[in-house]
Design a protein around this motif. Structure first.
Motif, PDB file in Angstrom:
ATOM      1  N   ASP A 268       0.932  -1.774  -0.273  1.00  0.00           N
ATOM      2  CA  ASP A 268       0.217  -0.437  -0.264  1.00  0.00           C
ATOM      3  C   ASP A 268       0.847   1.256   0.275  1.00  0.00           C
ATOM      4  N   ARG A 269       2.231   1.222  -0.525  1.00  0.00           N
ATOM      5  CA  ARG A 269       3.425   2.640   0.023  1.00  0.00           C
ATOM      6  C   ARG A 269       2.723   3.158  -1.837  1.00  0.00           C
ATOM      7  N   VAL A 270       2.526   2.049  -2.547  1.00  0.00           N
ATOM      8  CA  VAL A 270       2.085   2.104  -4.518  1.00  0.00           C
ATOM      9  C   VAL A 270       0.925   2.955  -4.360  1.00  0.00           C
ATOM     10  N   ALA A 271       0.960   3.624  -5.904  1.00  0.00           N
ATOM     11  CA  ALA A 271      -0.386   4.776  -5.888  1.00  0.00           C
ATOM     12  C   ALA A 271      -1.673   3.440  -6.672  1.00  0.00           C
ATOM     13  N   ALA A 272      -0.888   2.444  -7.051  1.00  0.00           N
ATOM     14  CA  ALA A 272      -2.261   1.368  -7.684  1.00  0.00           C
ATOM     15  C   ALA A 272      -1.341   0.137  -8.123  1.00  0.00           C
ATOM     16  N   ILE A 273      -2.091  -0.814  -8.038  1.00  0.00           N
ATOM     17  CA  ILE A 273      -2.039  -2.147  -8.094  1.00  0.00           C
ATOM     18  C   ILE A 273      -2.477  -3.229  -9.226  1.00  0.00           C
ATOM     19  N   LEU A 274      -2.163  -3.850 -10.454  1.00  0.00           N
ATOM     20  CA  LEU A 274      -2.591  -4.723 -11.296  1.00  0.00           C
ATOM     21  C   LEU A 274      -2.834  -6.096 -10.631  1.00  0.00           C
ATOM     22  N   LEU A 275      -3.734  -6.327 -10.617  1.00  0.00           N
ATOM     23  CA  LEU A 275      -3.685  -7.937 -10.168  1.00  0.00           C
ATOM     24  C   LEU A 275      -4.192  -8.244 -11.576  1.00  0.00           C
ATOM     25  N   ILE A 276      -2.985  -9.734 -12.152  1.00  0.00           N
ATOM     26  CA  ILE A 276      -3.740  -9.963 -13.680  1.00  0.00           C
ATOM     27  C   ILE A 276      -3.729 -11.785 -13.618  1.00  0.00           C
ATOM     28  N   GLU A 277      -3.878 -12.127 -13.720  1.00  0.00           N
ATOM     29  CA  GLU A 277      -4.060 -13.716 -14.119  1.00  0.00           C
ATOM     30  C   GLU A 277      -4.147 -13.817 -16.101  1.00  0.00           C
ATOM     31  N   THR A 278      -3.525 -14.922 -16.102  1.00  0.00           N
ATOM     32  CA  THR A 278      -2.926 -14.491 -17.617  1.00  0.00           C
ATOM     33  C   THR A 278      -2.641 -15.946 -18.050  1.00  0.00           C
ATOM     34  N   ARG A 279      -3.333 -16.703 -19.318  1.00  0.00           N
ATOM     35  CA  ARG A 279      -3.417 -18.010 -20.055  1.00  0.00           C
ATOM     36  C   ARG A 279      -1.943 -18.538 -19.218  1.00  0.00           C
ATOM     37  N   ARG A 280      -1.745 -19.537 -18.677  1.00  0.00           N
ATOM     38  CA  ARG A 280      -0.074 -20.468 -18.870  1.00  0.00           C
ATOM     39  C   ARG A 280       0.300 -21.005 -20.099  1.00  0.00           C
ATOM     40  N   LEU A 281       1.857 -20.216 -19.527  1.00  0.00           N
ATOM     41  CA  LEU A 281       2.479 -20.446 -20.877  1.00  0.00           C
ATOM     42  C   LEU A 281       2.396 -19.321 -21.944  1.00  0.00           C
ATOM     43  N   GLY A 282       0.886 -18.765 -21.910  1.00  0.00           N
ATOM     44  CA  GLY A 282       1.209 -18.463 -23.416  1.00  0.00           C
ATOM     45  C   GLY A 282       2.118 -16.902 -23.385  1.00  0.00           C
ATOM     46  N   GLU A 283       2.258 -16.602 -24.752  1.00  0.00           N
ATOM     47  CA  GLU A 283       2.712 -15.581 -25.129  1.00  0.00           C
ATOM     48  C   GLU A 283       2.596 -14.488 -23.940  1.00  0.00           C
ATOM     49  N   ASP A 284       0.962 -14.241 -23.920  1.00  0.00           N
ATOM     50  CA  ASP A 284       0.410 -13.449 -23.101  1.00  0.00           C
ATOM     51  C   ASP A 284       0.181 -12.822 -22.005  1.00  0.00           C
ATOM     52  N   THR A 285       1.349 -13.771 -20.876  1.00  0.00           N
ATOM     53  CA  THR A 285       2.611 -13.401 -20.012  1.00  0.00           C
ATOM     54  C   THR A 285       4.023 -12.166 -20.506  1.00  0.00           C
ATOM     55  N   GLU A 286       4.421 -12.689 -21.768  1.00  0.00           N
ATOM     56  CA  GLU A 286       5.271 -12.101 -21.677  1.00  0.00           C
ATOM     57  C   GLU A 286       5.177 -10.217 -22.127  1.00  0.00           C
ATOM     58  N   LYS A 287       3.700 -10.712 -22.830  1.00  0.00           N
ATOM     59  CA  LYS A 287       2.885  -9.105 -23.395  1.00  0.00           C
ATOM     60  C   LYS A 287       2.693  -8.651 -22.491  1.00  0.00           C
ATOM     61  N   VAL A 288       1.952  -9.290 -21.455  1.00  0.00           N
ATOM     62  CA  VAL A 288       1.146  -8.848 -20.415  1.00  0.00           C
ATOM     63  C   VAL A 288       2.318  -7.316 -19.237  1.00  0.00           C
ATOM     64  N   LYS A 289       3.883  -8.880 -19.811  1.00  0.00           N
ATOM     65  CA  LYS A 289       4.401  -7.831 -18.489  1.00  0.00           C
ATOM     66  C   LYS A 289       4.984  -6.734 -19.267  1.00  0.00           C
ATOM     67  N   HIS A 290       5.812  -6.784 -20.474  1.00  0.00           N
ATOM     68  CA  HIS A 290       5.987  -6.038 -21.169  1.00  0.00           C
ATOM     69  C   HIS A 290       5.305  -4.620 -21.190  1.00  0.00           C
ATOM     70  N   LEU A 291       3.421  -5.110 -21.140  1.00  0.00           N
ATOM     71  CA  LEU A 291       3.264  -3.133 -21.677  1.00  0.00           C
ATOM     72  C   LEU A 291       3.179  -2.930 -19.679  1.00  0.00           C
ATOM     73  N   CYS A 292       3.434  -3.506 -18.795  1.00  0.00           N
ATOM     74  CA  CYS A 292       3.089  -2.945 -17.324  1.00  0.00           C
ATOM     75  C   CYS A 292       4.509  -2.090 -16.985  1.00  0.00           C
ATOM     76  N   ARG A 293       5.744  -3.071 -17.885  1.00  0.00           N
ATOM     77  CA  ARG A 293       7.048  -2.000 -17.552  1.00  0.00           C
ATOM     78  C   ARG A 293       6.407  -0.641 -18.411  1.00  0.00           C
ATOM     79  N   GLU A 294       6.476  -0.552 -19.741  1.00  0.00           N
ATOM     80  CA  GLU A 294       5.981   0.518 -20.465  1.00  0.00           C
ATOM     81  C   GLU A 294       5.390   1.309 -20.323  1.00  0.00           C
ATOM     82  N   ASN A 295       4.750   0.696 -19.099  1.00  0.00           N
ATOM     83  CA  ASN A 295       3.218   2.046 -17.916  1.00  0.00           C
ATOM     84  C   ASN A 295       3.906   2.253 -16.964  1.00  0.00           C
ATOM     85  N   ARG A 296       5.605   2.186 -17.070  1.00  0.00           N
ATOM     86  CA  ARG A 296       6.154   1.670 -15.854  1.00  0.00           C
ATOM     87  C   ARG A 296       6.140   2.322 -14.362  1.00  0.00           C
ATOM     88  N   CYS A 297       5.603   0.673 -14.199  1.00  0.00           N
ATOM     89  CA  CYS A 297       5.515  -0.087 -13.356  1.00  0.00           C
ATOM     90  C   CYS A 297       6.680  -0.017 -12.467  1.00  0.00           C
TER      91      CYS A 297
END
Ligand SMILES: Cc1cc2nc3c(=O)[nH]c(=O)nc-3n(C[C@H](O)[C@H](O)[C@H](O)COP(=O)(O)OP(=O)(O)OC[C@H]3O[C@@H](n4cnc5c(N)ncnc54)[C@H](O)[C@@H]3O)c2cc1C
Length: 454
Positions: A268-297
Motif C-alpha cells: 500500500d505504499r504504491v499508488a495502484a496495483i494490477l492483479l492479473i491472471e494470464t493463460r499459463r505458458l501463453g505468449e500473453d504473459t510476456e506481452k502483459v509484463k512488457h506493457l506493465c513495464r512500458e507504463n512505468r510499473c
C-alpha cells in the motif's frame, strides 16, 4: 390497513418453519450490504416453487409488497425490505442437478455460487461467473442482478451462462424460458436477468458449464500513479490480449485491505496495483509484463506459488468487506467505462479524493472497465455525510459522459434509481416501466426499486 391474518399463508407453506412473523433477532434480513434498511411484517423462507406461488398469491390478495432475497450481499439496496411488506427468502432452495454430458446444471435460486462451482469441479467442469462474493451470494441473486466477477473479462458474465429460468409471476403462474420451455420466442428470460426482483420471483435456473480451464499465471504489478496502472489496462485491451482476470486496486484500497486482513498482502505504499491472471505458458504473459513495464510499473512479480497466488485472489475478493468494516458509513458505487477511458476515470477519482472530506478510493474488475468507487465517512461527522451525495452525483455524471454506465454489475436498486435519467432517455425509461407494469400491474414485486415510481 387492518391487521393481516397470516394463518392462511402459513397453512399453505411446505414447512411449519417457513413463516416468521416475529422479526426480532432477524436483523440480517432487514438490509443488504448497503446502509439501507427496512422493516417487513414477515419473512417467508420458501422451500419450493409452491411456497413462492402461495406467498405471491397472499401478497396479491392483501396488496402487500414482496421483496425477494438471496443472501443479502447486494450493493444497491435491491433486497432491502419494504416497510410493512413481506420478504421471501429463497436461501433454502438449494437444489442442484448437474448433467455432465450436456455440460449443464439446474439450480435452485438459493444455491450459493461457490457450491455450484465446487460441485461442477467434480466433473472437470466449472461455472465461470464469479462475483467476489461468490462464497456467499446465491444464483438467484446473481441472475436478478446480472452479476459480473473476476473471471468475466475472459469468460463473460451471468447472462452469458443462463440457458433457462422458471419464475413465479405476479398472478401466481409459472413462467418458463429457455430449457424449461419448448421455444424461445421473445427471449423473456433475458428480461428477467438483471430485473432485480421487480418482475417475478425466480424459482429455478438452468446454466451452461464449461471445461475447467487450467490455472493461469498470476502477475502483480505496482505503480507510482493510478493513471499508469489504468493505461496498462487500456493497452492490454487495445492489443487484443484477453487475460482471465484483470483487477485494479488503488493504494488506499490496498491499505484498507491490509488493515482488514491484519497482514500486508498488498503493497500500500504504491499508488495502484494490477492483479492479473494470464493463460499459463501463453505468449500473453510476456506481452502483459512488457506493457506493465512500458507504463512505468515500479514493481513486477510473477507469483509461481499456487497457494500464495490463491491467497492474493482471496485478499482481492475481501476488499469490499474491508471498506465496509473500516468506515462508519460507506457507499460503494460501481460505474463502468470503455477501457480506453479507464485512465481518465481513475484520474478523476484520485482528484475527487484529494479535495473531498471523504476517504474515496477505488478498485474493480478493470478488464471489464468496472470501477468500484468507495465513498467512506470515517468519523460519521455531518461534514462528511453531507459531502457524500454531491460527490456520488459527480462520479456518476462523469462515468456517463465518458461513454460508460451507472452500474457495471451491482444494479440500480434503491441506490441509483434517481440517477437513471443520466443514462437513459425518456423513451427507454418509458418502455422499461411499461414492461414492469405488464409483468406486475399491481406493483407488488420490489416496488420503488429501480424506478421511484412506475
Ligand atoms: C464482498 C462483496 C463482493 C461483491 N462482489 C461482486 C462482484 O464481484 N460482482 C458482482 O456482480 N457483484 C458483487 N457483489 C454484489 C452482490 O454480491 C451481487 O449483486 C450478488 O449477485 C447478490 O446476490 P445475493 O444472493 O446476495 O442477492 P440479494 O442481495 O439477496 O438480492 C439482490 C437482488 O436480487 C433479487 N433477488 C434475489 N433472489 C431472487 C429471486 N429468487 N428471484 C428474483 N429476484 C431475486 C433481490 O430482490 C435483489 O433485488 C459483491 C458484494 C459483496 C458484499
Amino acid at each position: 390497513m387492518g391487521r393481516i391474518d397470516f394463518d392462511d399463508l402459513s397453512g399453505s407453506l411446505a414447512s411449519s418453519t417457513a413463516l416468521i412473523t416475529d422479526i426480532t433477532d432477524r436483523d440480517a434480513y432487514l438490509h443488504d450490504a448497503t446502509e439501507e434498511r427496512g422493516t417487513p411484517l414477515a419473512i417467508v423462507f420458501a422451500e419450493c416453487e409452491d411456497d413462492i406461488v402461495a406467498t405471491v398469491d397472499f401478497c396479491r390478495r392483501h396488496n402487500l409488497p414482496l421483496v425477494a432475497r438471496g443472501a443479502g450481499t447486494g450493493l444497491s439496496g435491491g433486497c432491502v425490505p419494504i416497510d410493512g411488506g413481506l420478504v421471501i427468502s429463497t436461501e433454502r432452495m438449494k437444489g442442484l442437478r448437474i448433467d455432465a454430458r450436456q455440460r449443464t446444471a439446474v439450480c435452485g435460486p438459493g444455491l450459493i455460487t461457490k457450491q455450484l462451482v465446487d460441485a461442477a469441479t467434480e466433473y472437470g467442469l466449472t461455472y465461470p461467473p464469479d462475483p467476489a462474493s461468490y462464497d456467499e451470494s446465491t444464483l438467484g441473486g446473481n441472475v436478478a442482478e446480472g452479476a459480473g466477477g473476476l473471471r468475466c473479462k475472459r469468460f463473460g458474465v451471468t447472462k452469458d451462462y443462463v440457458i433457462g429460468l422458471r419464475a413465479v409471476t405476479a398472478d401466481g403462474r409459472i413462467l418458463k424460458t429457455g430449457i424449461f420451455c419448448d421455444h424461445q420466442a421473445f427471449g423473456l428470460g433475458d428480461l428477467l436477468i438483471a430485473s432485480e426482483g421487480t418482475l417475478a420471483v425466480i424459482s429455478e435456473i438452468g446454466v451452461r458449464l464449461i471445461e475447467t480451464p487450467a490455472i493461469g499465471t498470476t502477475i502483480l504489478a505496482a505503480y507510482g500513479s493510478p493513471e499508469d496502472a489504468a493505461q496498462t489496462v487500456s493497452d492490454i485491451t487495445r492489443t487484443g490480449i484477453v487475460p482471465t482476470v484483470l483487477e485494479y486496486i488503488d493504494g488506499d484500497a490496498a491499505a484498507c485491505s491490509n488493515e482488514y486482513e491484519k497482514a500486508d498482502w498488498l503493497d500500500d505504499r504504491v499508488a495502484a496495483i494490477l492483479l492479473i491472471e494470464t493463460r499459463r505458458l501463453g505468449e500473453d504473459t510476456e506481452k502483459v509484463k512488457h506493457l506493465c513495464r512500458e507504463n512505468r510499473c515500479v514493481y513486477l512479480h510473477v507469483e509461481e506459488n499456487a497457494a500464495k497466488a490463491d491467497r492474493l485472489w482471496t485478499v482481492r475478493r475481501n476488499v469490499s468487506k474491508a471498506m465496509k468494516a473500516l468506515a462508519k458509513y460507506r457507499v460503494s458505487e460501481d460505474v463502468a467505462v470503455p477501457n480506453s477511458r479507464f485512465p481518465v476515470l481513475v484520474a478523476f477519482v484520485a482528484e475527487m479524493n484529494r479535495r473531498s472530506p471523504l476517504r474515496i478510493n477505488a478498485y474493480g474488475h478493470a478488464g471489464d472497465g468496472n470501477l468500484h468507487v468507495n465513498f467512506m465517512s470515517m468519523t460519521g461527522s455531518d461534514t462528511e455525510l453531507v459531502a457524500m451525495e454531491p460527490e456520488i452525483e459527480r462520479l456518476l455524471k462523469r462515468a456517463v459522459e465518458l461513454g460508460g454506465t451507472l452500474t457495471g454489475e451491482h444494479g440500480i436498486g434503491l441506490a441509483k434509481r434517481k440517477y437513471l435519467p443520466y443514462e437513459f432517455g425518456v423513451a427507454t425509461l418509458d418502455y422499461m416501466k411499461r414492461v414492469k407494469r405488464l409483468f406486475d400491474p399491481a406493483n407488488i414485486f420490489n416496488p420503488g426499486k429501480i424506478f421511484p415510481t412506475v
